[in-house]
Design an enzyme around this catalytic site. Structure first.
Site, PDB file in Angstrom:
ATOM      1  N   GLU A  33      14.195  38.999 -51.933  1.00  0.00           N
ATOM      2  CA  GLU A  33      14.735  39.788 -52.746  1.00  0.00           C
ATOM      3  C   GLU A  33      13.336  39.903 -54.300  1.00  0.00           C
ATOM      4  O   GLU A  33      13.676  38.994 -54.631  1.00  0.00           O
ATOM      5  CB  GLU A  33      16.046  40.389 -52.557  1.00  0.00           C
ATOM      6  CG  GLU A  33      15.367  42.031 -52.700  1.00  0.00           C
ATOM      7  CD  GLU A  33      14.935  42.734 -51.366  1.00  0.00           C
ATOM      8  OE1 GLU A  33      14.143  43.175 -51.110  1.00  0.00           O
ATOM      9  OE2 GLU A  33      16.425  42.712 -50.297  1.00  0.00           O
ATOM     10  N   ASP A  36       8.561  39.194 -54.808  1.00  0.00           N
ATOM     11  CA  ASP A  36       6.928  40.576 -54.918  1.00  0.00           C
ATOM     12  C   ASP A  36       6.442  40.258 -56.458  1.00  0.00           C
ATOM     13  O   ASP A  36       5.233  39.489 -56.373  1.00  0.00           O
ATOM     14  CB  ASP A  36       6.823  41.516 -53.284  1.00  0.00           C
ATOM     15  CG  ASP A  36       7.571  42.620 -54.594  1.00  0.00           C
ATOM     16  OD1 ASP A  36       8.753  42.033 -55.758  1.00  0.00           O
ATOM     17  OD2 ASP A  36       7.374  43.617 -53.972  1.00  0.00           O
ATOM     18  N   GLU A 159       3.326  53.941 -58.130  1.00  0.00           N
ATOM     19  CA  GLU A 159       4.543  54.006 -58.848  1.00  0.00           C
ATOM     20  C   GLU A 159       4.694  53.244 -59.647  1.00  0.00           C
ATOM     21  O   GLU A 159       4.972  54.065 -60.185  1.00  0.00           O
ATOM     22  CB  GLU A 159       5.139  53.912 -57.648  1.00  0.00           C
ATOM     23  CG  GLU A 159       6.446  53.725 -57.410  1.00  0.00           C
ATOM     24  CD  GLU A 159       7.640  53.580 -56.294  1.00  0.00           C
ATOM     25  OE1 GLU A 159       6.651  53.759 -55.216  1.00  0.00           O
ATOM     26  OE2 GLU A 159       8.402  53.234 -56.390  1.00  0.00           O
ATOM     27  N   ASP A 171       6.453  46.652 -50.826  1.00  0.00           N
ATOM     28  CA  ASP A 171       6.910  48.213 -49.755  1.00  0.00           C
ATOM     29  C   ASP A 171       5.480  49.251 -49.495  1.00  0.00           C
ATOM     30  O   ASP A 171       5.743  49.973 -48.544  1.00  0.00           O
ATOM     31  CB  ASP A 171       7.764  49.013 -50.909  1.00  0.00           C
ATOM     32  CG  ASP A 171       9.045  48.378 -51.569  1.00  0.00           C
ATOM     33  OD1 ASP A 171       9.023  47.709 -50.842  1.00  0.00           O
ATOM     34  OD2 ASP A 171       9.835  49.642 -52.090  1.00  0.00           O
ATOM     35  N   TYR A 220      16.750  47.237 -62.312  1.00  0.00           N
ATOM     36  CA  TYR A 220      15.335  46.626 -61.634  1.00  0.00           C
ATOM     37  C   TYR A 220      14.938  46.299 -63.014  1.00  0.00           C
ATOM     38  O   TYR A 220      14.332  45.607 -63.305  1.00  0.00           O
ATOM     39  CB  TYR A 220      14.798  47.755 -60.762  1.00  0.00           C
ATOM     40  CG  TYR A 220      13.502  47.638 -60.377  1.00  0.00           C
ATOM     41  CD1 TYR A 220      13.998  46.894 -58.782  1.00  0.00           C
ATOM     42  CD2 TYR A 220      12.704  46.900 -60.659  1.00  0.00           C
ATOM     43  CE1 TYR A 220      12.481  46.526 -57.696  1.00  0.00           C
ATOM     44  CE2 TYR A 220      11.375  46.281 -59.833  1.00  0.00           C
ATOM     45  CZ  TYR A 220      11.429  46.164 -59.040  1.00  0.00           C
ATOM     46  OH  TYR A 220      10.766  45.604 -58.155  1.00  0.00           O
TER      47      TYR A 220
END
Ligand code: ADP
Ligand code: MG
Length: 384
Positions: A33, A36, A159, A171, A220
């Site tokens: 988590e 990436d 995105e 994702d 985030y």
């Protein structure tokens, strides 16, 4: 699962044209988590929740975007696409269309219908499912066939650059490249990957805390900033460290004192999570499920304590799962601050596990959770 015939009929009734139909899955991340965008490792699986995209050409130069989930249709001019996001669901398909236009493709008029059963904003990546489904639909309409990793990158850029959410590649990559009955260990540096079979007797139990997360949200973004600040400190001593992927716990020992205590903790999560993810893939491939479960528990602890990206409800959901028969491993999955937990559970005990976890969580938090037994599914594809 989707009723394809009903979806086709919806599109035909609304737009009076037969659609070509594409499907792109959501995903669950087993481990890895916030690694990436540090060019590290992740191990997601595509799941049997997906977004359908139906597309048909139009003669009037308009782009019609319809979402069955929102019950809304909006029209745009193909020759004069919006330049900016408006914090609306259409940002996601428009982002993909605008990135494709930026790649030099002429975008014709078309009608696009979307219908997804990936729970929205729950950490199972309904956004990537919409992007990849739209990307496949539009490229197919204009006669372009991108390799899947390239398509995933274009959707990620939609995105990042259009929607304004600073997500990594995970994702979109898994939605485009998932493999049935497998998790995928992805090296986010060069997009090379290895498939790890999920044994038949292991179920993916996904438990929604019902607490909404948001990748576009401040949590985030601030985590990414901390990770980048920590990396800059290490790079000032070891210029070959471009991302935390290249850093070690030894680097933190030496130069952690030059970081804020918060950045130090965030970096410790990312560095240890990278090591755990590679070890978890090995454990899964070798059938060492006990070791996999141990790594998942460690990953949750690190995500909650060092990265502080969990929430009370997710910690509760993970803690309650630990005492239930059949559990192999549990942790919060996705970008954090709510969303779903992933529980690897022995098939024999899965139904009882779902029942018990639901009751325990409800009595502890007052929230009725949604809990699904999911399957690792193939990546995005056309439905003939
Ligand atoms: P997640 O990806 O974890 O589900 P995000 O906040 O990244 O959460 O993305 C959710 C957003 O994606 C929704 O708010 C909506 O704008 C868009 N979206 C997802 N599914 C659909 C759909 N079927 N139709 C239209 N928009 C969708
Ligand atoms: Mg998302």
């Amino acid at each position: 699962m989707h009723d394809i015939a009903a979806f086709r009929a919806l599109h035909e009734a609304r737009f009076e044209a037969e659609p070509a139909i594409f499907s792109a899955p959501g995903r669950v991340n087993l481990i890895g988590e916030h690694t990436d965008y540090a060019e590290g490792f992740v191990m997601p699986a595509a799941i049997n929740f997906a977004t359908l995209a139906g597309i048909s050409p139009r003669a009037d130069g308009k782009i019609a975007l319809f979402s069955e989930n929102y019950g809304q249709v909006l029209y745009f001019d193909a020759a004069d696409l919006p330049a900016k996001a408006t914090q609306h669901w259409t940002d996601y398909p428009l982002g993909v269309i605008s990135i494709l236009a930026g790649e030099g493709h002429t975008i014709p008029g078309f009608s696009l219908s979307l219908w997804g059963d990936v729970p929205l904003g729950s950490g199972l990546s309904s956004s990537a499912a919409v992007e990849v489904a739209t990307g496949l639909a539009v490229t197919s309409l204009i006669g372009v066939d991108y390799p899947r990793p390239v398509l995933a990158r274009l959707c990620q850029r939609a995105e990042n650059e259009f929607v304004g959410a600073n997500c990594g590649i995970m994702d979109q990559f898994i939605s485009a490249n998932g493999a049935k009955d497998h998790a995928l260990l992805l090296d986010c540096r060069d997009l090379s990957y290895k498939l790890a079979p999920i044994p038949e007797h292991v179920e993916l139990v996904i438990a929604n805390t019902m607490v909404k997360h948001s990748v576009a949200g401040s949590g985030y973004t601030s985590r990414r900033a901390d990770v980048e600040a920590a990396c800059a400190v290490i790079a000032s001593h070891r210029p070959e460290v471009k991302f935390l992927r290249d850093a070690t716990l030894d680097d933190l020992k030496k130069w952690g004192g030059e970081m804020t205590p918060t950045a130090l903790k965030r970096a410790r999560h990312v560095i240890t999570e990278n090591t755990r993810t590679v070890a978890a893939a090995k454990a899964l491939i070798d059938g060492e499920l006990h070791e996999l479960g141990r790594l998942m528990a460690e990953a949750h602890e690190s995500y909650s304590k060092d990265f502080e990206a969990s929430c009370e409800e997710a910690d509760t959901m993970v803690a309650l799962a630990q005492n239930l028969p059949g559990l192999i491993g549990a942790r919060l999955t996705g970008g954090g601050f709510g969303g779903c937990t992933i529980n690897l559970v022995e098939h024999q005990q899965a139904n009882a596990f779902v029942q018990a976890l639901g009751e325990l969580y409800k009595s502890k938090t007052g929230i009725a959770p949604q809990i699904h037994i999911c399957h690792a599914s193939g990546g995005a594809h056309r439905i003939e």
